[in-house]
Design a protein around this motif. Structure first.
Motif, PDB file in Angstrom:
ATOM      1  N   ASP A  29     -17.741  20.596  21.878  1.00 43.23           N
ATOM      2  CA  ASP A  29     -17.096  19.561  21.076  1.00 43.23           C
ATOM      3  C   ASP A  29     -16.034  20.184  20.165  1.00 43.23           C
ATOM      4  O   ASP A  29     -16.295  21.177  19.482  1.00 43.23           O
ATOM      5  CB  ASP A  29     -18.140  18.835  20.227  1.00 43.23           C
ATOM      6  CG  ASP A  29     -17.620  17.534  19.655  1.00 43.23           C
ATOM      7  OD1 ASP A  29     -16.582  17.568  18.960  1.00 43.23           O
ATOM      8  OD2 ASP A  29     -18.250  16.482  19.876  1.00 43.23           O
ATOM      9  N   TYR A  81     -21.715  18.220  28.261  1.00 41.70           N
ATOM     10  CA  TYR A  81     -20.709  17.496  27.480  1.00 41.70           C
ATOM     11  C   TYR A  81     -19.951  16.516  28.371  1.00 41.70           C
ATOM     12  O   TYR A  81     -19.727  15.354  27.994  1.00 41.70           O
ATOM     13  CB  TYR A  81     -19.738  18.490  26.848  1.00 41.70           C
ATOM     14  CG  TYR A  81     -18.575  17.859  26.136  1.00 41.70           C
ATOM     15  CD1 TYR A  81     -18.660  17.508  24.790  1.00 41.70           C
ATOM     16  CD2 TYR A  81     -17.371  17.601  26.811  1.00 41.70           C
ATOM     17  CE1 TYR A  81     -17.578  16.918  24.138  1.00 41.70           C
ATOM     18  CE2 TYR A  81     -16.296  17.012  26.165  1.00 41.70           C
ATOM     19  CZ  TYR A  81     -16.414  16.673  24.837  1.00 41.70           C
ATOM     20  OH  TYR A  81     -15.340  16.083  24.188  1.00 41.70           O
ATOM     21  N   GLU A  82     -19.542  16.956  29.556  1.00 42.53           N
ATOM     22  CA  GLU A  82     -18.779  16.102  30.461  1.00 42.53           C
ATOM     23  C   GLU A  82     -19.599  14.915  30.928  1.00 42.53           C
ATOM     24  O   GLU A  82     -19.095  13.788  31.033  1.00 42.53           O
ATOM     25  CB  GLU A  82     -18.285  16.930  31.644  1.00 42.53           C
ATOM     26  CG  GLU A  82     -17.234  17.967  31.249  1.00 42.53           C
ATOM     27  CD  GLU A  82     -16.729  18.780  32.418  1.00 42.53           C
ATOM     28  OE1 GLU A  82     -15.613  19.336  32.300  1.00 42.53           O
ATOM     29  OE2 GLU A  82     -17.440  18.860  33.447  1.00 42.53           O
ATOM     30  N   GLU A  83     -20.884  15.149  31.228  1.00 42.42           N
ATOM     31  CA  GLU A  83     -21.753  14.065  31.668  1.00 42.42           C
ATOM     32  C   GLU A  83     -22.009  13.059  30.553  1.00 42.42           C
ATOM     33  O   GLU A  83     -22.117  11.859  30.783  1.00 42.42           O
ATOM     34  CB  GLU A  83     -23.075  14.644  32.174  1.00 42.42           C
ATOM     35  CG  GLU A  83     -22.932  15.447  33.464  1.00 42.42           C
ATOM     36  CD  GLU A  83     -24.220  16.125  33.874  1.00 42.42           C
ATOM     37  OE1 GLU A  83     -25.145  16.194  33.022  1.00 42.42           O
ATOM     38  OE2 GLU A  83     -24.310  16.580  35.028  1.00 42.42           O
ATOM     39  N   THR A 111     -19.980  12.476  27.798  1.00 41.02           N
ATOM     40  CA  THR A 111     -18.766  11.820  27.293  1.00 41.02           C
ATOM     41  C   THR A 111     -17.918  11.184  28.382  1.00 41.02           C
ATOM     42  O   THR A 111     -17.088  10.303  28.088  1.00 41.02           O
ATOM     43  CB  THR A 111     -17.891  12.824  26.523  1.00 41.02           C
ATOM     44  OG1 THR A 111     -17.417  13.826  27.437  1.00 41.02           O
ATOM     45  CG2 THR A 111     -18.683  13.480  25.402  1.00 41.02           C
ATOM     46  N   GLY A 112     -18.084  11.644  29.604  1.00 41.04           N
ATOM     47  CA  GLY A 112     -17.223  11.172  30.671  1.00 41.04           C
ATOM     48  C   GLY A 112     -15.839  11.773  30.617  1.00 41.04           C
ATOM     49  O   GLY A 112     -14.924  11.351  31.337  1.00 41.04           O
ATOM     50  N   SER A 113     -15.657  12.781  29.778  1.00 39.65           N
ATOM     51  CA  SER A 113     -14.368  13.460  29.620  1.00 39.65           C
ATOM     52  C   SER A 113     -14.482  14.923  30.036  1.00 39.65           C
ATOM     53  O   SER A 113     -15.572  15.491  30.047  1.00 39.65           O
ATOM     54  CB  SER A 113     -13.906  13.394  28.156  1.00 39.65           C
ATOM     55  OG  SER A 113     -13.794  12.057  27.727  1.00 39.65           O
ATOM     56  N   GLN A 114     -13.344  15.498  30.360  1.00 39.08           N
ATOM     57  CA  GLN A 114     -13.312  16.906  30.734  1.00 39.08           C
ATOM     58  C   GLN A 114     -13.627  17.769  29.524  1.00 39.08           C
ATOM     59  O   GLN A 114     -13.246  17.467  28.392  1.00 39.08           O
ATOM     60  CB  GLN A 114     -11.933  17.263  31.282  1.00 39.08           C
ATOM     61  CG  GLN A 114     -11.829  18.690  31.810  1.00 39.08           C
ATOM     62  CD  GLN A 114     -10.475  18.961  32.436  1.00 39.08           C
ATOM     63  OE1 GLN A 114      -9.686  18.045  32.651  1.00 39.08           O
ATOM     64  NE2 GLN A 114     -10.197  20.217  32.709  1.00 39.08           N
ATOM     65  N   SER A 115     -14.334  18.863  29.746  1.00 41.86           N
ATOM     66  CA  SER A 115     -14.657  19.778  28.655  1.00 41.86           C
ATOM     67  C   SER A 115     -13.375  20.308  28.023  1.00 41.86           C
ATOM     68  O   SER A 115     -12.459  20.744  28.729  1.00 41.86           O
ATOM     69  CB  SER A 115     -15.491  20.954  29.183  1.00 41.86           C
ATOM     70  OG  SER A 115     -15.705  21.900  28.155  1.00 41.86           O
ATOM     71  N   GLU A 139     -21.132  22.942  28.829  1.00 45.51           N
ATOM     72  CA  GLU A 139     -19.868  22.291  29.153  1.00 45.51           C
ATOM     73  C   GLU A 139     -20.107  21.114  30.108  1.00 45.51           C
ATOM     74  O   GLU A 139     -19.529  20.031  29.940  1.00 45.51           O
ATOM     75  CB  GLU A 139     -18.915  23.310  29.771  1.00 45.51           C
ATOM     76  CG  GLU A 139     -18.465  24.393  28.790  1.00 45.51           C
ATOM     77  CD  GLU A 139     -17.840  25.592  29.458  1.00 45.51           C
ATOM     78  OE1 GLU A 139     -17.470  26.537  28.748  1.00 45.51           O
ATOM     79  OE2 GLU A 139     -17.711  25.585  30.701  1.00 45.51           O
ATOM     80  N   LYS A 140     -20.958  21.317  31.099  1.00 46.43           N
ATOM     81  CA  LYS A 140     -21.285  20.249  32.055  1.00 46.43           C
ATOM     82  C   LYS A 140     -22.026  19.114  31.353  1.00 46.43           C
ATOM     83  O   LYS A 140     -21.761  17.932  31.608  1.00 46.43           O
ATOM     84  CB  LYS A 140     -22.138  20.813  33.182  1.00 46.43           C
ATOM     85  CG  LYS A 140     -22.481  19.788  34.253  1.00 46.43           C
ATOM     86  CD  LYS A 140     -23.289  20.405  35.375  1.00 46.43           C
ATOM     87  CE  LYS A 140     -23.636  19.370  36.441  1.00 46.43           C
ATOM     88  NZ  LYS A 140     -24.441  19.966  37.546  1.00 46.43           N
ATOM     89  N   ARG A 145     -13.358  25.924  28.447  1.00 46.15           N
ATOM     90  CA  ARG A 145     -14.247  26.450  29.480  1.00 46.15           C
ATOM     91  C   ARG A 145     -14.359  27.951  29.336  1.00 46.15           C
ATOM     92  O   ARG A 145     -13.358  28.640  29.174  1.00 46.15           O
ATOM     93  CB  ARG A 145     -13.738  26.095  30.868  1.00 46.15           C
ATOM     94  CG  ARG A 145     -13.713  24.605  31.166  1.00 46.15           C
ATOM     95  CD  ARG A 145     -13.256  24.333  32.590  1.00 46.15           C
ATOM     96  NE  ARG A 145     -13.165  22.893  32.854  1.00 46.15           N
ATOM     97  CZ  ARG A 145     -14.196  22.139  33.187  1.00 46.15           C
ATOM     98  NH1 ARG A 145     -15.413  22.685  33.303  1.00 46.15           N
ATOM     99  NH2 ARG A 145     -14.039  20.846  33.418  1.00 46.15           N
TER     100      ARG A 145
END
Length: 276
Positions: A91, A249-251, A253-257, A246-247, A260
């Motif tokens: 984040d 977070y993406e799951e 928020t639905g947004s790219q990390s 990182e994965k 990386r």
């Protein structure tokens, strides 16, 4: 919060804090309960610090931190809803600029109370404001990690004025990196300039465990994360865990990390505070 003790160097509890730590800690994890490194037996001490006498601004410049005038926090920067929640990597609130505090009012004290509350509930011993999504220069910690025991330390707008040339290696963890622990090298002692909960300015020295916890939280106020203090070999050992966060977070928020670990460029951070 009942039982809060706003820390001051003259507190009589400082003489017994580290002996209490030695009895209580068993797990080798900084910012969670762990066995403290060797210390002088006092929380505040005269330490073998770098002997150059510097103002906070010059000292900060010397060790690689920005010395530009910080933006002052506004009342909206302190808006929050209880209970607070821990912000996890990657984040970008953990990377945002943290503003200087100039208003020492009841709202600030309420924030401090809530930060201690979430720190204890998550089994932590230290917490910075950006870790709960509030980008101001505030940290709290209690090396004992138990409500009603030890010292509850509140530091506002902290600055480092000196640091020891002697460094120590220790296994650190972080509430913003759940389940990840790895070795970090940091100076054994630091001298600090800060303000207390009422806005009074004071300076003191820390060594051993309190110094390490302070440095970890101070890094958060600079937007520096603890894996940036690790060697490449150590980072490699936790790479898969960082990628898992990182994965996650993406799951969620639905947004790219926003960052990386596999594309991270090695960068220099605050040379006086350990190797990047």
């Amino acid at each position: 919060m009942a039982g809060v003790s706003w820390l001051h160097p003259s507190s009589s509890l400082t003489q017994t804090l580290l002996s209490t730590l030695c009895r209580r800690f068993t797990l080798p994890v900084v910012l969670r309960r762990f066995s403290p490194p060797p210390s002088t037996g006092r929380l505040f001490s005269s330490t073998n610090l770098d002997r150059h006498s510097l103002t906070p601004v010059k000292a900060m410049a010397k060790i690689g931190f920005s010395v530009k005038e910080d933006e002052v926090a506004s009342p909206t920067d302190f808006q929050f809803e209880a209970p607070l929640k821990i912000v996890e990597y990657p984040d970008q609130l953990l990377r945002a600029k943290n503003k200087r505090i100039s208003s020492f009012d009841d709202n600030l004290k309420k924030l401090v109370d809530e930060m201690f509350d979430v720190m204890y509930k998550t089994d932590g011993i230290g917490l910075s404001a950006p870790q709960v999504g509030i980008n101001v220069q505030l940290m709290v910690f209690n090396p004992v990690g138990e409500r009603g025991e030890g010292e509850e330390i509140v530091l506002i707008n902290p600055r480092v004025t000196k640091y020891s040339k002697k460094q120590t290696l220790f296994n650190e963890g972080c509430l913003s990196f759940p389940g990840i622990n790895a070795d970090v090298v940091r100076p054994e002692s630091v001298k600090i300039d800060a303000r207390d909960i009422n806005g009074a300015r004071f300076g003191f020295s820390l060594s051993g465990l309190p110094a390490r916890v302070f440095q970890h939280e101070f890094d958060h106020l600079q937007g520096i994360l603890f894996f940036e203090r690790m060697t490449e070999e150590v980072v490699e050992s936790i790479r898969a865990q960082l990628q898992a966060l990182e994965k996650k977070y993406e799951e969620k928020t639905g947004s790219q990390s926003p960052e990386r670990i596999e594309t991270r460029k090695r960068k220099k951070v605050a040379s006086g505070f350990g190797k990047s």
